[in-house]
Design a protein around this motif. Structure first.
Motif, short mmCIF file in Angstrom:
data_model
loop_
_atom_site.label_atom_id
_atom_site.label_comp_id
_atom_site.label_asym_id
_atom_site.label_seq_id
_atom_site.Cartn_x
_atom_site.Cartn_y
_atom_site.Cartn_z
N CYS A 37 -0.61 33.69 -5.34
CA CYS A 37 0.91 33.54 -5.46
C CYS A 37 1.12 32.30 -6.64
CB CYS A 37 1.62 33.04 -4.12
SG CYS A 37 1.85 34.52 -3.17
N ASP A 38 0.23 31.44 -6.46
CA ASP A 38 0.36 30.10 -7.55
C ASP A 38 0.17 30.67 -9.05
OD1 ASP A 38 1.12 28.22 -5.94
OD2 ASP A 38 -0.81 27.54 -5.32
N SER A 39 -0.85 31.60 -9.27
CA SER A 39 -1.34 31.57 -10.72
C SER A 39 -0.95 32.98 -11.25
CB SER A 39 -2.91 31.65 -10.50
OG SER A 39 -3.33 30.50 -9.94
N LEU A 40 -0.05 33.70 -10.54
CA LEU A 40 0.09 35.12 -11.37
C LEU A 40 1.31 34.97 -11.58
CD1 LEU A 40 -1.95 37.58 -9.20
CD2 LEU A 40 -2.64 36.38 -11.40
N PRO A 41 2.12 34.86 -12.74
CA PRO A 41 3.38 34.74 -13.29
C PRO A 41 4.41 35.73 -12.95
CG PRO A 41 1.96 34.60 -15.08
CD PRO A 41 1.03 34.68 -14.06
N VAL A 42 3.85 36.95 -13.12
CA VAL A 42 4.71 38.02 -13.04
C VAL A 42 4.71 38.88 -11.84
CG1 VAL A 42 5.01 38.35 -15.66
CG2 VAL A 42 3.04 39.50 -14.44
N LEU A 43 3.82 38.28 -10.70
CA LEU A 43 3.65 39.04 -9.59
C LEU A 43 4.89 39.25 -8.88
CD1 LEU A 43 1.20 40.01 -7.81
CD2 LEU A 43 1.19 37.88 -6.53
N ARG A 44 5.25 40.45 -8.27
CA ARG A 44 6.22 40.83 -7.62
C ARG A 44 5.85 41.25 -6.14
NH1 ARG A 44 7.77 38.09 -10.92
NH2 ARG A 44 9.34 38.25 -12.26
N HIS A 45 4.73 41.71 -5.84
CA HIS A 45 4.41 42.22 -4.55
C HIS A 45 3.11 41.83 -4.25
CE1 HIS A 45 2.89 45.10 -1.51
NE2 HIS A 45 4.06 44.77 -1.06
N ALA A 46 2.68 41.12 -3.10
CA ALA A 46 1.59 40.85 -2.49
C ALA A 46 1.32 41.39 -1.13
CB ALA A 46 1.30 39.18 -2.51
N GLY A 47 0.61 42.41 -0.91
CA GLY A 47 0.24 43.11 0.38
C GLY A 47 -0.84 42.34 0.95
N LEU A 48 -0.53 41.72 2.26
CA LEU A 48 -1.56 40.80 2.87
C LEU A 48 -1.78 41.35 4.32
CD1 LEU A 48 -0.88 37.56 1.14
CD2 LEU A 48 -2.78 38.81 0.95
N VAL A 49 -1.24 42.65 4.71
CA VAL A 49 -1.00 43.10 6.03
C VAL A 49 -2.51 43.02 6.70
CG1 VAL A 49 -0.56 45.15 7.64
CG2 VAL A 49 1.03 44.64 5.58
N ARG A 50 -2.44 42.51 7.94
CA ARG A 50 -3.65 42.38 8.73
C ARG A 50 -4.72 41.54 7.93
NH1 ARG A 50 -4.52 44.46 13.68
NH2 ARG A 50 -5.81 42.72 13.59
N CYS A 51 -4.29 40.77 7.20
CA CYS A 51 -5.32 39.51 6.84
C CYS A 51 -5.28 38.47 8.05
CB CYS A 51 -4.92 38.83 5.53
SG CYS A 51 -5.05 40.12 4.09
N ASP A 52 -5.96 38.81 9.05
CA ASP A 52 -5.94 37.95 10.29
C ASP A 52 -6.17 36.47 10.30
OD1 ASP A 52 -5.02 40.09 11.28
OD2 ASP A 52 -6.47 40.71 12.39
N LYS A 53 -6.72 36.05 9.28
CA LYS A 53 -7.13 34.52 8.99
C LYS A 53 -5.94 33.80 8.45
CE LYS A 53 -12.29 35.05 9.47
NZ LYS A 53 -13.56 34.83 8.57
N MET A 54 -4.92 34.54 7.91
CA MET A 54 -3.81 33.86 7.39
C MET A 54 -3.00 33.34 8.63
SD MET A 54 -2.42 35.66 4.12
CE MET A 54 -0.90 34.69 4.25
N THR A 55 -2.51 32.13 8.55
CA THR A 55 -1.64 31.61 9.44
C THR A 55 0.05 31.89 9.16
OG1 THR A 55 -1.20 29.50 8.44
CG2 THR A 55 -2.99 29.71 9.65
N LEU A 56 0.76 32.04 10.44
CA LEU A 56 2.11 32.12 9.97
C LEU A 56 3.02 31.13 9.33
CD1 LEU A 56 4.80 33.54 10.72
CD2 LEU A 56 4.79 32.33 13.12
N LYS A 57 2.41 29.87 9.49
CA LYS A 57 2.91 28.90 8.84
C LYS A 57 2.86 29.14 7.21
CE LYS A 57 2.49 23.86 8.04
NZ LYS A 57 2.00 22.76 8.44
N LYS A 58 1.78 29.72 6.65
CA LYS A 58 1.25 29.91 5.30
C LYS A 58 2.26 31.05 5.12
CE LYS A 58 -0.66 28.00 2.88
NZ LYS A 58 -0.29 27.13 1.84
#
Length: 451
Positions: A359-380
């Motif tokens: 998210c930080d480094s891709l300036p034209v990104l519009r969609h990031a699919g991260l479903v069931r990346c279970d090591k990600m936290t809700l806070k992040k």
């Protein structure tokens, strides 16, 4: 009483009175017009036709044509029936098809998706009238067979787009008919046509040299012989989909590289696709902008290294359920600045660090699919959604939060219970206690510091 106004002032006063009278009359006339019984049927036919062009053919047939005789006559205007879309009608029969395709003598496009009652006879009669047809969709038309394809090949010499997905009665002979008669064909869909083999695909490739987009997904019976024939006879290929097909890794690496103009490639759900195959493909196809490797579980960060090295124009990359880690995401973040959409769902090794880098480094990104990346936290997840409003971040927590919008008319208790149930049943989440806690905190108006 005698007026004491100067003659000049008197004339001005009279002019003002006249103006007021005219204004009063105009207001009254506008009010009268407003109060008059105006009906849409009073509009000129030319205006009505312009309005009707914004309606679907389903609305024209089932609603507009039943209003009055004039509307019924207008719905038969030939200009409304050059691009025919009958998808969504409950029961389209051969009789209906023949009727609507004879209204105009210059039909260019027909969409019969899910028209399960259309038979070869209907296609034969339609094509005999639609000699200039350029686009035809017969998705899930289960009664269409070789006779229908023969009629298309004989009568539709200008056909450029043909979608035959899930037409299960089609055989190699049907494809041979298409190859013999549709030499101008540029786009062909054959997904889940389970009765065709290498022979049929080869005959199409030999006869349709101008094909630029081909989809032969979910055809495990096909072998490298088909791939060889396609790459040899269709050199202008730009879009290719062979999801879940029976090709070997060696064949994919060898033949796909022949297409120098290829910009869209889907080889998802293929066990033979690994890091070596990915390198063999992308090293010879630098024009690729859209790449789908989802469910290719043998692709790792090593494959990502090849992708970012050889595909400088990559805009969309889907690698759900691949063996990708934060290191792979960082490679994308550092090297693929043109990425618009990515999907790393079910890449279980991805953490907050990798998602943040993307998210930080891709300036034209519009969609990031991260479903069931279970090591990600809700806070992040919540932080990314708040800090990057231009990016649609999709993961379990945020998607469930969005799902709440569908239950606004229900009381909170039943809504939350239903959401948690859907979370458990459809998304495979075993422990829903964290999400339950989040919902409870939201109801209290509190911010939860979830981990």
């Amino acid at each position: 009483m005698q007026s004491f106004l100067h003659p000049v002032h008197k004339r001005k006063s009279e002019e003002i009175c006249d103006t007021d009278a005219k204004f009063s009359c105009s207001v009254e006339s506008e009010e009268d017009a407003y109060k008059s019984d105006f009906h849409i049927c009073d509009l000129p036919d030319s205006i009505l036709l312009k309005i009707f062009r914004y309606l679907s053919h389903k609305e024209l047939l089932l609603s507009v044509a039943l209003v009055c005789q004039n509307f019924n006559a207008l719905t038969k205007d030939p200009h409304l029936w050059r691009y025919i879309n009958l998808q969504g009608l409950l029961k389209v029969t051969d009789k209906t098809l023949v009727h609507v395709t004879t209204i105009s003598n210059n039909v260019l496009s027909v969409n019969l998706t899910d028209s399960k009652f259309i038979t070869d006879e209907g296609v034969i009669q339609m094509t005999s009238k639609c000699r200039h047809l350029q686009r035809l969709k017969l998705v899930r038309c289960l009664e269409i067979s070789t006779a229908g394809m023969a009629a298309i090949a004989q009568n539709c010499r200008f056909l450029q787009f043909l979608n035959l997905d899930c037409c299960t009665r089609l055989t190699d002979e049907a494809l041979s008919q298409i190859g013999n008669g549709c030499s101008m064909l540029q786009t062909l869909y054959l997904d889940q046509c389970l009765n065709i083999s290498d022979k049929g695909v080869e005959n199409v490739a030999k006869g349709c040299h101008k094909i630029k987009a081909l989809s032969i997904g979910q055809l495990p019976q096909l072998t490298d012989h088909s791939l060889d024939a396609i790459s040899e006879h269709c050199p202008e290929m730009e879009q290719f989909n062979c999801m879940s097909s029976g090709f070997s890794g060696q064949g994919l690496g060898m033949y796909i590289g022949r297409w120098k103009k290829l910009h869209f490639l889907e080889v998802s759900d293929m066990k033979v696709v690994n890091d070596c195959v990915v390198k063999a493909i992308v090293s010879k196809s630098p024009a690729i902008t859209d790449l789908n490797l989802s469910l290719c579980r043998n692709v790792t960060d090593v494959g990502v290294e090849s992708i970012v090295r050889y595909l400088p124009h990559l805009k969309r990359c889907y690698m759900a359920a691949c063996q990708i880690t934060d290191a792979g995401l960082k490679l994308f973040a550092e090297n693929c600045k043109k990425l618009i959409s990515v999907d790393f769902g079910w890449c279980v090794a991805v953490t907050d660090e990798g998602a943040q880098a993307v998210c930080d480094s891709l300036p034209v990104l519009r969609h990031a699919g991260l479903v069931r990346c279970d090591k990600m936290t809700l806070k992040k997840s919540l932080e990314l959604c708040e800090n990057f409003p231009r990016i649609h971040v999709s993961n379990l927590w945020l998607d469930l939060q969005r799902l709440m919008q569908a239950y606004q008319n229900k009381d909170k208790a039943s809504r939350n219970k239903e959401l948690c149930s859907e979370c458990h049943q459809q998304m495979g989440m075993v422990d829903v206690s964290a999400f339950t806690e989040y919902l409870a905190a939201e109801e209290r108006g509190e911010k939860i510091e979830a981990s």
